[in-house]
Design an enzyme around this catalytic site. Structure first.
Site, PDB file in Angstrom:
ATOM      1  CG  ASP A 255      -1.697  -1.339   1.283  1.00 32.73           C
ATOM      2  OD1 ASP A 255      -2.406  -1.656   0.317  1.00 32.73           O
ATOM      3  OD2 ASP A 255      -1.547  -2.064   2.275  1.00 32.73           O
TER       4      ASP A 255
ATOM      5  CG  HIS B 169      -3.522  -5.226   2.945  1.00 37.23           C
ATOM      6  ND1 HIS B 169      -3.065  -4.334   2.006  1.00 37.23           N
ATOM      7  CD2 HIS B 169      -3.847  -6.359   2.252  1.00 37.23           C
ATOM      8  CE1 HIS B 169      -3.098  -4.898   0.805  1.00 37.23           C
ATOM      9  NE2 HIS B 169      -3.578  -6.120   0.929  1.00 37.23           N
TER      10      HIS B 169
HETATM   11  P1  NAD Z   1      -2.297 -18.269  -5.163  1.00 36.85           P
HETATM   12  O1  NAD Z   1      -3.624 -18.923  -5.080  1.00 36.85           O
HETATM   13  O2  NAD Z   1      -1.669 -18.048  -6.480  1.00 36.85           O
HETATM   14  O3  NAD Z   1      -1.247 -19.047  -4.266  1.00 36.85           O
HETATM   15  C1  NAD Z   1      -1.517 -19.396  -2.965  1.00 36.85           C
HETATM   16  C2  NAD Z   1      -0.773 -20.694  -2.684  1.00 36.85           C
HETATM   17  O4  NAD Z   1      -0.964 -21.001  -1.318  1.00 36.85           O
HETATM   18  C3  NAD Z   1      -1.298 -21.877  -3.512  1.00 36.85           C
HETATM   19  O5  NAD Z   1      -0.223 -22.464  -4.197  1.00 36.85           O
HETATM   20  C4  NAD Z   1      -1.908 -22.793  -2.462  1.00 36.85           C
HETATM   21  O6  NAD Z   1      -1.729 -24.173  -2.788  1.00 36.85           O
HETATM   22  C5  NAD Z   1      -1.098 -22.404  -1.234  1.00 36.85           C
HETATM   23  N1  NAD Z   1      -1.746 -22.722   0.038  1.00 36.85           N
HETATM   24  C6  NAD Z   1      -3.062 -22.713   0.342  1.00 36.85           C
HETATM   25  N2  NAD Z   1      -3.248 -23.121   1.600  1.00 36.85           N
HETATM   26  C7  NAD Z   1      -2.030 -23.359   2.116  1.00 36.85           C
HETATM   27  C8  NAD Z   1      -1.566 -23.827   3.366  1.00 36.85           C
HETATM   28  N3  NAD Z   1      -2.409 -24.117   4.360  1.00 36.85           N
HETATM   29  N4  NAD Z   1      -0.243 -23.979   3.541  1.00 36.85           N
HETATM   30  C9  NAD Z   1       0.622 -23.709   2.561  1.00 36.85           C
HETATM   31  N5  NAD Z   1       0.259 -23.286   1.321  1.00 36.85           N
HETATM   32  C10 NAD Z   1      -1.062 -23.116   1.122  1.00 36.85           C
HETATM   33  O7  NAD Z   1      -2.442 -16.857  -4.357  1.00 36.85           O
HETATM   34  P2  NAD Z   1      -1.426 -15.643  -4.386  1.00 36.85           P
HETATM   35  O8  NAD Z   1      -1.785 -14.718  -5.489  1.00 36.85           O
HETATM   36  O9  NAD Z   1      -0.043 -16.143  -4.264  1.00 36.85           O
HETATM   37  O10 NAD Z   1      -1.882 -14.896  -3.031  1.00 36.85           O
HETATM   38  C11 NAD Z   1      -1.619 -15.474  -1.777  1.00 36.85           C
HETATM   39  C12 NAD Z   1      -2.267 -14.638  -0.674  1.00 36.85           C
HETATM   40  O11 NAD Z   1      -1.655 -13.353  -0.610  1.00 36.85           O
HETATM   41  C13 NAD Z   1      -3.761 -14.372  -0.856  1.00 36.85           C
HETATM   42  O12 NAD Z   1      -4.428 -14.500   0.392  1.00 36.85           O
HETATM   43  C14 NAD Z   1      -3.802 -12.932  -1.324  1.00 36.85           C
HETATM   44  O13 NAD Z   1      -5.038 -12.322  -1.050  1.00 36.85           O
HETATM   45  C15 NAD Z   1      -2.676 -12.361  -0.510  1.00 36.85           C
HETATM   46  N6  NAD Z   1      -2.127 -11.072  -0.955  1.00 36.85           N
HETATM   47  C16 NAD Z   1      -1.801 -10.168   0.017  1.00 36.85           C
HETATM   48  C17 NAD Z   1      -1.257  -8.941  -0.346  1.00 36.85           C
HETATM   49  C18 NAD Z   1      -0.894  -7.926   0.712  1.00 36.85           C
HETATM   50  O14 NAD Z   1      -0.571  -6.776   0.348  1.00 36.85           O
HETATM   51  N7  NAD Z   1      -0.893  -8.232   1.990  1.00 36.85           N
HETATM   52  C19 NAD Z   1      -1.047  -8.646  -1.694  1.00 36.85           C
HETATM   53  C20 NAD Z   1      -1.398  -9.594  -2.651  1.00 36.85           C
HETATM   54  C21 NAD Z   1      -1.941 -10.808  -2.268  1.00 36.85           C
HETATM   55  C1  LMR Z   2      -3.812  -6.532  -2.904  1.00 37.01           C
HETATM   56  O1  LMR Z   2      -3.885  -5.520  -2.222  1.00 37.01           O
HETATM   57  O2  LMR Z   2      -3.498  -6.513  -4.106  1.00 37.01           O
HETATM   58  C2  LMR Z   2      -4.064  -7.883  -2.270  1.00 37.01           C
HETATM   59  O3  LMR Z   2      -4.390  -7.721  -0.906  1.00 37.01           O
HETATM   60  C3  LMR Z   2      -5.053  -8.679  -3.002  1.00 37.01           C
HETATM   61  C4  LMR Z   2      -6.469  -8.185  -2.785  1.00 37.01           C
HETATM   62  O4  LMR Z   2      -7.333  -9.029  -2.548  1.00 37.01           O
HETATM   63  O5  LMR Z   2      -6.704  -6.985  -2.863  1.00 37.01           O
END
Ligand code: NAD
Ligand code: LMR
Length: 326
Positions: A159, A187
């Site tokens: 952010d 967030h």
């Molecule tokens: P994705 O679906 O591409 O990958 C997630 C991975 O996690 C998958 O490979 C899945 O098999 C694995 N997984 C699920 N449960 C699990 C567990 N219990 N233990 C280990 N691995 C597990 O998703 P992504 O795009 O990589 O996003 C991951 C997370 O990050 C999401 O919750 C998304 O919302 C979050 N995210 C947060 C931010 C932030 O700014 N904080 C930004 C972007 C995404």
């Molecule tokens: C983001 O900010 O891009 C991630 O937290 C994914 C979402 O769900 O917004």
């Protein structure tokens, strides 16, 4: 020779994992002289894909990668862990808010918190990326009573970076020109990007752009950027999220520059009226691996209301997962 650092990444075969691992392996996070041991966690159905990612890591011949171990058991993946990136969890779809993930993702962090508690090294530091990341970090922290609370953090650096990107677009400046652009709170859409204390080339941002833009388009764009990316890409942000996770952990490792602060969601100790115990994003300075909240920042009534509103939302999230907090 520098001893290798043991770095665990969960969800390592996912989209963020795919972008993150190669940055960690190349030295972007822990520096060009710091070898790492990677310990990667996935769920059983994704272990085949993870094996493919490991092949690619091997094929990149990174000099800093000392070893790579994979597992679907968190106790194995966190054995000796010194730095943990908790990414693994489900991302939202276009019809969801991040908080809608709380029931499906929250339980992941009880088991992983316990596994960190029982297996991580004494100097472990944790960043939670999986959403809703503040409250998931809270759950993990509660499940790890032997790990000092301050080691649990959640990511609002994305952010902050988004806010800087918007300022650069508006002023035609470079990212390095912008400092002290902190995010307060959750967030989520209620976050408060505190433009009042931001500076561009050492001068207050508020003297360089209109208050109307800051209060309107700027705040709205930063707060809703995650959804805009999901709408455009059909998938949630991945490379920018991985990059922000690298920034967060690199700042924790290397510290902040003199006179500058950054954003980290950390356990509140009641500062700025934020209820104690919430994982809340504050402006922090970092030195010798320890972060300190920036004291004495002043806010007008409107900013104070935003700081309060995002805390209220985190209290509601905490109440919603009370059964996971032990
Ligand atoms: P994705 O679906 O591409 O990958 C997630 C991975 O996690 C998958 O490979 C899945 O098999 C694995 N997984 C699920 N449960 C699990 C567990 N219990 N233990 C280990 N691995 C597990 O998703 P992504 O795009 O990589 O996003 C991951 C997370 O990050 C999401 O919750 C998304 O919302 C979050 N995210 C947060 C931010 C932030 O700014 N904080 C930004 C972007 C995404
Ligand atoms: C983001 O900010 O891009 C991630 O937290 C994914 C979402 O769900 O917004």
């Amino acid at each position: 020779m520098t001893a290798p650092l043991t770095v665990s990444v969960t969800g390592a075969a996912g989209n963020i994992g795919y972008a993150l691992l190669f940055r960690l392996a190349s030295g972007s996070c822990f520096g060009p002289d710091q070898p790492i041991k990677l310990r990667l966690l996935e769920i059983p159905p994704a272990m085949g894909a993870l094996e493919g990612v490991v092949m690619e890591l091997m094929d990149s011949a990174f000099p800093l990668v000392h070893s790579i171990d994979i597992s679907d058991d968190a106790n194995v993946a966190f054995a000796g862990c010194q730095r943990a990136f908790l990414v693994g969890s489900r991302p939202r779809t276009a019809d969801m808010d991040r908080a809608d993930l709380i029931k499906v993702n929250g339980p992941i962090f009880t088991g992983q918190g316990r596994a960190l508690n029982d297996n991580a090294a004494d100097d472990v530091r944790v960043i939670v990326v999986g959403n809703p990341c503040n409250t998931n970090a809270l759950i993990a922290m509660h499940s790890a009573p032997d790990v000092p609370n301050e080691r649990f953090t959640a990511m609002t650096r994305l952010d902050q970076n988004r806010a800087i990107g918007q300022i650069c677009g508006k002023l035609g400046c470079q990212a390095a020109d912008v400092s002290n652009m902190a995010i307060w709170g959750n967030h989520s859409n209620t976050m408060f990007p505190d433009y009042h204390h931001a500076q561009v080339n050492g001068r207050p941002l508020t003297e360089q752009v209109s208050e109307a833009w800051l209060q309107g388009e700027f705040l709205q764009t930063v707060a809703t950027r995650g959804k805009a990316i999901i709408n455009a890409r059909g998938a949630s942000s991945a490379a920018s999220a991985a990059s922000a996770a690298v920034d967060h952990m690199a700042s924790w490792e290397m510290g902040t520059a003199a006179g500058e602060f950054t954003s980290m969601a950390v356990p509140s100790q009641g500062d700025y009226g934020v209820p104690e115990g919430l994982i809340y994003s504050f402006p922090v300075t970092i030195s010798d691996g320890r972060y300190t909240l920036v004291p004495g920042l002043e806010h007008g009534a409107e900013a104070q209301a935003k700081i309060q509103a995002t805390a209220d939302e985190l209290v509601a999230e905490r109440d919603a997962v009370a059964d996971l907090l032990g």
